[in-house]
Design an enzyme around this catalytic site. Structure first.
Site, PDB file in Angstrom:
ATOM      1  N   CYS A   1      36.500  24.082  32.903  1.00 42.80           N
ATOM      2  CA  CYS A   1      37.917  23.861  32.594  1.00 42.80           C
ATOM      3  C   CYS A   1      38.687  25.077  33.080  1.00 42.80           C
ATOM      4  O   CYS A   1      38.108  26.077  33.523  1.00 42.80           O
ATOM      5  CB  CYS A   1      38.105  23.674  31.090  1.00 42.80           C
ATOM      6  SG  CYS A   1      37.611  25.139  30.136  1.00 42.80           S
ATOM      7  N   HIS A  37      29.879  30.216  27.230  1.00 40.09           N
ATOM      8  CA  HIS A  37      28.534  29.881  26.775  1.00 40.09           C
ATOM      9  C   HIS A  37      27.740  29.160  27.866  1.00 40.09           C
ATOM     10  O   HIS A  37      27.604  27.947  27.858  1.00 40.09           O
ATOM     11  CB  HIS A  37      28.615  29.025  25.506  1.00 40.09           C
ATOM     12  CG  HIS A  37      28.954  29.826  24.291  1.00 40.09           C
ATOM     13  ND1 HIS A  37      29.510  29.276  23.160  1.00 40.09           N
ATOM     14  CD2 HIS A  37      28.816  31.145  24.030  1.00 40.09           C
ATOM     15  CE1 HIS A  37      29.697  30.235  22.257  1.00 40.09           C
ATOM     16  NE2 HIS A  37      29.284  31.371  22.760  1.00 40.09           N
ATOM     17  N   HIS A  56      36.470  32.877  24.068  1.00 35.51           N
ATOM     18  CA  HIS A  56      36.558  32.241  22.744  1.00 35.51           C
ATOM     19  C   HIS A  56      37.579  32.901  21.835  1.00 35.51           C
ATOM     20  O   HIS A  56      37.957  32.343  20.805  1.00 35.51           O
ATOM     21  CB  HIS A  56      35.182  32.278  22.067  1.00 35.51           C
ATOM     22  CG  HIS A  56      34.083  31.801  22.955  1.00 35.51           C
ATOM     23  ND1 HIS A  56      33.264  32.653  23.682  1.00 35.51           N
ATOM     24  CD2 HIS A  56      33.668  30.556  23.259  1.00 35.51           C
ATOM     25  CE1 HIS A  56      32.403  31.956  24.388  1.00 35.51           C
ATOM     26  NE2 HIS A  56      32.617  30.676  24.153  1.00 35.51           N
ATOM     27  N   GLU A  68      34.843  31.214  18.396  1.00 36.09           N
ATOM     28  CA  GLU A  68      36.259  30.827  18.371  1.00 36.09           C
ATOM     29  C   GLU A  68      36.782  30.768  16.934  1.00 36.09           C
ATOM     30  O   GLU A  68      37.901  31.202  16.650  1.00 36.09           O
ATOM     31  CB  GLU A  68      36.475  29.475  19.055  1.00 36.09           C
ATOM     32  CG  GLU A  68      37.960  29.111  19.117  1.00 36.09           C
ATOM     33  CD  GLU A  68      38.229  27.715  19.642  1.00 36.09           C
ATOM     34  OE1 GLU A  68      39.256  27.131  19.247  1.00 36.09           O
ATOM     35  OE2 GLU A  68      37.426  27.214  20.460  1.00 36.09           O
ATOM     36  N   THR A  81      39.303  24.383  19.183  1.00 33.85           N
ATOM     37  CA  THR A  81      39.730  23.588  20.343  1.00 33.85           C
ATOM     38  C   THR A  81      38.632  22.703  20.920  1.00 33.85           C
ATOM     39  O   THR A  81      38.932  21.782  21.686  1.00 33.85           O
ATOM     40  CB  THR A  81      40.246  24.508  21.470  1.00 33.85           C
ATOM     41  OG1 THR A  81      39.183  25.359  21.906  1.00 33.85           O
ATOM     42  CG2 THR A  81      41.428  25.340  21.003  1.00 33.85           C
ATOM     43  N   CYS A 107      41.647  20.937  22.933  1.00 28.28           N
ATOM     44  CA  CYS A 107      42.185  21.184  24.273  1.00 28.28           C
ATOM     45  C   CYS A 107      42.039  19.956  25.172  1.00 28.28           C
ATOM     46  O   CYS A 107      41.199  19.086  24.946  1.00 28.28           O
ATOM     47  CB  CYS A 107      41.517  22.415  24.881  1.00 28.28           C
ATOM     48  SG  CYS A 107      39.989  22.101  25.772  1.00 28.28           S
ATOM     49  N   SER A 125      29.766  24.582  21.887  1.00 28.92           N
ATOM     50  CA  SER A 125      30.272  23.568  20.954  1.00 28.92           C
ATOM     51  C   SER A 125      30.721  22.311  21.683  1.00 28.92           C
ATOM     52  O   SER A 125      30.364  21.198  21.305  1.00 28.92           O
ATOM     53  CB  SER A 125      31.437  24.155  20.146  1.00 28.92           C
ATOM     54  OG  SER A 125      32.012  23.169  19.315  1.00 28.92           O
ATOM     55  N   ASN A 126      31.488  22.472  22.757  1.00 35.20           N
ATOM     56  CA  ASN A 126      32.022  21.276  23.432  1.00 35.20           C
ATOM     57  C   ASN A 126      30.914  20.456  24.079  1.00 35.20           C
ATOM     58  O   ASN A 126      30.996  19.232  24.140  1.00 35.20           O
ATOM     59  CB  ASN A 126      33.128  21.656  24.430  1.00 35.20           C
ATOM     60  CG  ASN A 126      32.598  22.241  25.721  1.00 35.20           C
ATOM     61  OD1 ASN A 126      32.272  21.525  26.662  1.00 35.20           O
ATOM     62  ND2 ASN A 126      32.500  23.569  25.787  1.00 35.20           N
ATOM     63  N   SER A 154      31.775  24.813  30.187  1.00 36.20           N
ATOM     64  CA  SER A 154      31.334  26.098  30.731  1.00 36.20           C
ATOM     65  C   SER A 154      30.126  25.955  31.663  1.00 36.20           C
ATOM     66  O   SER A 154      29.483  26.945  32.004  1.00 36.20           O
ATOM     67  CB  SER A 154      31.019  27.075  29.591  1.00 36.20           C
ATOM     68  OG  SER A 154      30.221  26.478  28.601  1.00 36.20           O
TER      69      SER A 154
END
Length: 322
Positions: free
Chosen positions: A23, A52, A85, A137, A176, A206, A235-236, A279
């Protein structure tokens, strides 16, 4: 007996989700480390993994980045960079006290949440943060305000246990990188218990998180398996695995690299979805595709649900000569 090397390969369709991978915030953070090394030379210190992803971090180490967990592990005579983060306010304050050169690589969308929390606090509201305990974060966002001013909830059932100062003076913010669907449930629980709670003007999750989850939803029910390329502490990326499972994909797994694929679990499949966390670089996506091509007769289909053209500027300190 048929030689496995000459045996015909089984047909397989790879559904490549888009958007996927890097991103704008991750792009910017990596660029910040690279530009810092160009400007000040090696070594440059980075507090916590800049993003990460082990592949990315290892690449930056080769250029001259040294990763530390705490600020006091970095010498005062070398630049230090704060990860994408975000960090508690005490960290840059300590860097200033030590007269260090520092660059903040916090994603601007995370910074937006920090500003939001401060604004609500100035208006006398106590904050409730929807996030994962221990995630950098979450630690960074909660650290923007004094202890006790930000209360953390992870799931809807946590809302009942909240001990708030004044139920009429509350606002909420979110990490986010959460799942949009999970957040909806927690927000509903908050609004049910605290009807006057104030939410963000625009949701904190986000655009990249939302877009990547939407792309997975678009393919999940049509595939035999989903592979999410990403780190176990991302996390994402972990949310993408959950989104795949929740939307009809029977086998949804996180892999860091092609070497992590469990081929036995994929025996007899006809279709696989591939995506990557925010990431994870595209080179790792291509590595996974090549691994499938070595074993199957592959057809690749792109499933694009949105286009992204977001770009964030690097801090001014890196745009002026040394």
């Amino acid at each position: 007996m048929t030689d496995p090397k000459t045996a015909p390969k089984s047909p397989l369709t790879l559904y490549l989700a888009a958007p996927r991978g890097f991103c704008a915030g991750v792009d910017r953070a990596i660029k910040i480390v690279e530009m810092a090394i160009d400007k000040w030379g090696a070594p440059v210190y980075v507090r916590h993994e800049i993003v990460h992803n082990k592949f990315v971090v290892d690449g930056l180490k080769k250029l001259g980045a040294i990763f530390v967990e705490e600020l006091d592990e970095a010498p005062t005579d070398r630049p230090v960079i704060f990860s994408a983060h975000g960090v508690p306010k005490a960290i840059p304050a300590e860097a200033e006290r030590r007269e260090m050169v520092f660059v903040d690589a916090t994603c601007p969308l995370v910074s937006k949440v920090h500003i939001e929390a401060e604004r609500h606090s100035e208006n006398g509201l106590q904050m409730v943060m929807i996030g994962h305990a221990g995630h950098p974060e979450t630690i960074g966002t909660m650290g923007q305000l004094p202890d006790g001013e930000v209360l953390l909830v992870e799931k809807p059932s946590d809302v009942a246990d909240l001990d708030v100062r004044d139920p009429e003076k509350l606002a909420f913010i979110t990490q986010t990188t959460l799942s949009v669907d999970d957040t909806i449930e927690v927000v509903a629980a908050l609004k049910e218990r605290f009807p006057t709670i104030v939410g963000p003007h625009k949701e904190d999750i986000c655009y990249a998180t939302t877009n990547r989850q939407a792309a997975v939803k678009a393919i999940a029910s049509n595939i035999d398996a989903l592979l999410v390329i990403g780190a176990p502490n991302s996390s994402n990326s972990k949310r993408l695995v959950e989104v795949g499972s929740a939307n009809g994909c029977a086998y949804s797994q996180l892999v860091q690299r092609a070497g992590d694929i469990d081929w036995r679990a994929l025996d007899g499949i006809r279709s696989v979805g591939i995506t990557a966390g925010a990431s994870a670089p595209e080179v790792l996506v291509n590595e996974v595709i090549d691994a499938f091509k070595s074993r199957f007769d592959v057809t690749v289909e792109l499933v694009e649900t949105a286009q992204e053209n977001v770009e964030f500027k690097v801090p001014r300190i890196l745009r002026v000569p040394a």
